[in-house]
Write an enzyme that holds these catalytic residues in place. Sequence first.
Site, PDB file in Angstrom:
ATOM      1  N   ASP A  95       0.576  -1.347   0.376  1.00  0.00           N
ATOM      2  CA  ASP A  95      -0.318  -0.210   0.145  1.00  0.00           C
ATOM      3  C   ASP A  95       0.487   0.748  -0.105  1.00  0.00           C
ATOM      4  O   ASP A  95       1.870   1.262   0.215  1.00  0.00           O
ATOM      5  CB  ASP A  95      -0.993   0.159   1.158  1.00  0.00           C
ATOM      6  CG  ASP A  95      -1.982  -0.760   1.161  1.00  0.00           C
ATOM      7  OD1 ASP A  95      -2.422  -2.009  -0.218  1.00  0.00           O
ATOM      8  OD2 ASP A  95      -2.451  -1.194   2.321  1.00  0.00           O
ATOM      9  N   TYR A 122       6.821  -9.206   7.140  1.00  0.00           N
ATOM     10  CA  TYR A 122       6.664  -8.158   7.112  1.00  0.00           C
ATOM     11  C   TYR A 122       7.146  -8.005   8.614  1.00  0.00           C
ATOM     12  O   TYR A 122       7.212  -8.342   9.797  1.00  0.00           O
ATOM     13  CB  TYR A 122       5.651  -7.924   7.121  1.00  0.00           C
ATOM     14  CG  TYR A 122       4.796  -8.332   6.165  1.00  0.00           C
ATOM     15  CD1 TYR A 122       4.661  -6.867   5.212  1.00  0.00           C
ATOM     16  CD2 TYR A 122       4.174  -8.703   5.424  1.00  0.00           C
ATOM     17  CE1 TYR A 122       4.088  -6.896   3.948  1.00  0.00           C
ATOM     18  CE2 TYR A 122       2.830  -8.966   4.312  1.00  0.00           C
ATOM     19  CZ  TYR A 122       3.534  -7.704   3.670  1.00  0.00           C
ATOM     20  OH  TYR A 122       2.939  -7.873   2.140  1.00  0.00           O
TER      21      TYR A 122
END
Length: 267
Positions: free
Chosen positions: A55, A111
């Site tokens: 994003d 992540y």
Amino acid sequence: MKLALRVAYDGSAFYGFQRQPGVRTVEGEIIKVLQKLGIIESPEKNDFKGASRTDRGVSAFFNVVSFVPSERPDLARPEVLNHHLSDVWVLGIAEVPDDFHPRFWAKFKTYRYYLVNEGFDLSAMRECASLFVGRHDFSAFAKLEPGRDPIREVERVEVIERQGYLVIEVQGKSFLWEMVRRIVNALRFCGLGLLEAEEVERMLSGEYGKKIPPAPPEGLVLWHIEYPGIGFEGDEKGIKKARRDIFERYSRALTRAALFGDFLLEY
């Protein structure tokens, strides 16, 4: 011949990874340089694919793109590409099989989220973190797209304490939109006493009134993607250029942090 590039980038400089008209994106920057050097003609003709569509604001230390070069594959190396790229760095290259797809061939993704320590209860955070491991309904922890299955399997969630901040590591094969950032915010709420482990358990079983909001994107980085049997090779000049650019950003960020830190000490 198909090539895969391991890329890192500063997410704050882009409107996300996926190319879109009228705004600067990571894919758009890479494609522009590959076309400029004559390595590809177009994303469609040269089968350009990306691993993870991060994003807006989200950074990466390890994302992957692949393509079939039209000509001059010798130019598709870190030293050359990093000279032309801005806010993106190629850290390695690999020749891959013709049927390679950077998203579908990934065994797992890791992540990291960097979180300033607000005086969290770490034991409560770790208790909540353990609840996310396994196969669950993540509807309460994602922005669901129509038709997407909310069931996902998370392999690992760790809360790592550093000096003055925490690193939250989340590992799994695939994630829903905003899923990692919402997991992080749930852990933050648990650490502040705003959310109990029992509530997290209920939410993971599909029982919830309100969803957990996402943590800000700037703290998130796609840290690693595992591809069994594929090794990415860098070159000294290309890596040196990347390290120099990243150090400049680190230096600027540290200077600003010190400045605002003194503000807080004074007031």
